[in-house]
Scaffold this motif. Structure first.
Motif, PDB file in Angstrom:
ATOM      1  N   ILE A  64     -12.698   1.425 -17.616  1.00 22.99           N
ATOM      2  CA  ILE A  64     -13.080   1.733 -18.996  1.00 22.99           C
ATOM      3  C   ILE A  64     -12.535   0.647 -19.910  1.00 22.99           C
ATOM      4  CG2 ILE A  64     -12.788   3.379 -20.886  1.00 22.99           C
ATOM      5  CD1 ILE A  64     -12.639   5.589 -18.725  1.00 22.99           C
TER       6      ILE A  64
ATOM      7  N   SER B 280     -13.007   4.712 -12.551  1.00 28.33           N
ATOM      8  CA  SER B 280     -13.905   3.787 -13.242  1.00 28.33           C
ATOM      9  C   SER B 280     -13.089   2.799 -14.074  1.00 28.33           C
ATOM     10  CB  SER B 280     -14.849   4.562 -14.171  1.00 28.33           C
ATOM     11  OG  SER B 280     -15.565   5.556 -13.475  1.00 28.33           O
TER      12      SER B 280
ATOM     13  N   THR C 166     -22.522   6.219 -21.393  1.00 27.93           N
ATOM     14  CA  THR C 166     -21.940   6.626 -20.119  1.00 27.93           C
ATOM     15  C   THR C 166     -22.647   7.866 -19.581  1.00 27.93           C
ATOM     16  OG1 THR C 166     -19.771   5.761 -20.776  1.00 27.93           O
ATOM     17  CG2 THR C 166     -19.804   7.335 -18.951  1.00 27.93           C
TER      18      THR C 166
ATOM     19  N   VAL D 197     -17.763   2.585 -20.267  1.00 28.62           N
ATOM     20  CA  VAL D 197     -17.468   2.314 -18.853  1.00 28.62           C
ATOM     21  C   VAL D 197     -18.023   0.940 -18.506  1.00 28.62           C
ATOM     22  CG1 VAL D 197     -17.969   3.011 -16.477  1.00 28.62           C
ATOM     23  CG2 VAL D 197     -17.401   4.740 -18.183  1.00 28.62           C
TER      24      VAL D 197
END
Length: 215
Positions: free
Chosen positions: A127, A125, A92, A6
């Protein structure tokens, strides 16, 4: 090795039978950071029914932890951890905060809800896939420039910086596995007239369509 992680955390929320599940995702580089993040979420959502957590750290998932935080054993933390591992994510952490809505979900319902909440958090998020690269510094005459640009274009090599004087100085980012091949192709295309020096290893990733060196 390529390394999915992430780059920028996010937050997602689902509602299941009036229970709210809020997932907060954060990149972490070590277990201390992960623990501090979990504690901060517990303080932020101090009035929640549960703050369940999971995190994975290390190139080979050396650290894997999860917590049900009062939910029935195996219904929250483990399913959350399974989502992170299933997405092949490293470094993460995620906390899923639950506000109980008055209706029991049952074991299967909890597993599905916590898993779905994590997936929702990951959707919000950023990534990335971190890759190993080498910064390559090249100096060439203007005749060689076009040939080098052609090679880089064919190979999708990112040019980080260009400086024009009586010659041209380029800084490029070359995937580690292509380094020898690129040096060979540039040397051949410019008949050995380009000066090539390695600027050192680094990590990089494609972020929003652009190649960026990671600190």
């Amino acid at each position: 090795m390529e390394y999915r992680l992430v780059y920028q955390g996010g937050e997602g929320e689902i509602t299941e039978k009036k229970s709210r599940f809020i997932a907060t995702v954060l990149p972490v580089s070590n277990e201390d950071e992960a623990v501090a993040f979990v504690e901060s979420m517990k303080k932020k959502y101090w009035d929640a029914t549960h703050n369940c957590s999971a995190y994975v750290i290390g190139e080979h998932y050396e650290v894997q932890r999860c917590s049900d935080d009062g939910e029935p054993s195996g219904t929250a933390g483990k399913p959350m951890l399974d989502v992170l591992l299933g997405e092949d994510l490293h470094d993460t952490a995620v906390v899923v905060t639950r506000y109980f809505g008055g209706t029991l979900l049952g074991t299967g319902g909890l597993v599905r809800a916590y898993s779905a909440a994590v997936k929702e958090g990951l959707l919000s998020s950023t990534i990335i896939t971190r890759k190993r690269g080498v910064k390559l510094n090249l100096e060439t005459d203007y005749t060689g420039l076009g040939k080098i640009q052609y090679i880089f274009g064919e190979r999708n090599i990112a040019i980080l910086d260009t400086e024009y004087t009586d010659r041209v100085a380029l800084e490029a980012l070359v995937p580690e596995e292509l380094l020898d091949k690129i040096k060979e192709e540039v040397t051949e295309a410019t008949a050995g007239r380009a000066n090539i020096t390695e600027g050192g290893p680094c990590f990089y990733a494609e972020i929003n369509g652009k190649t960026r060196v990671l600190e």
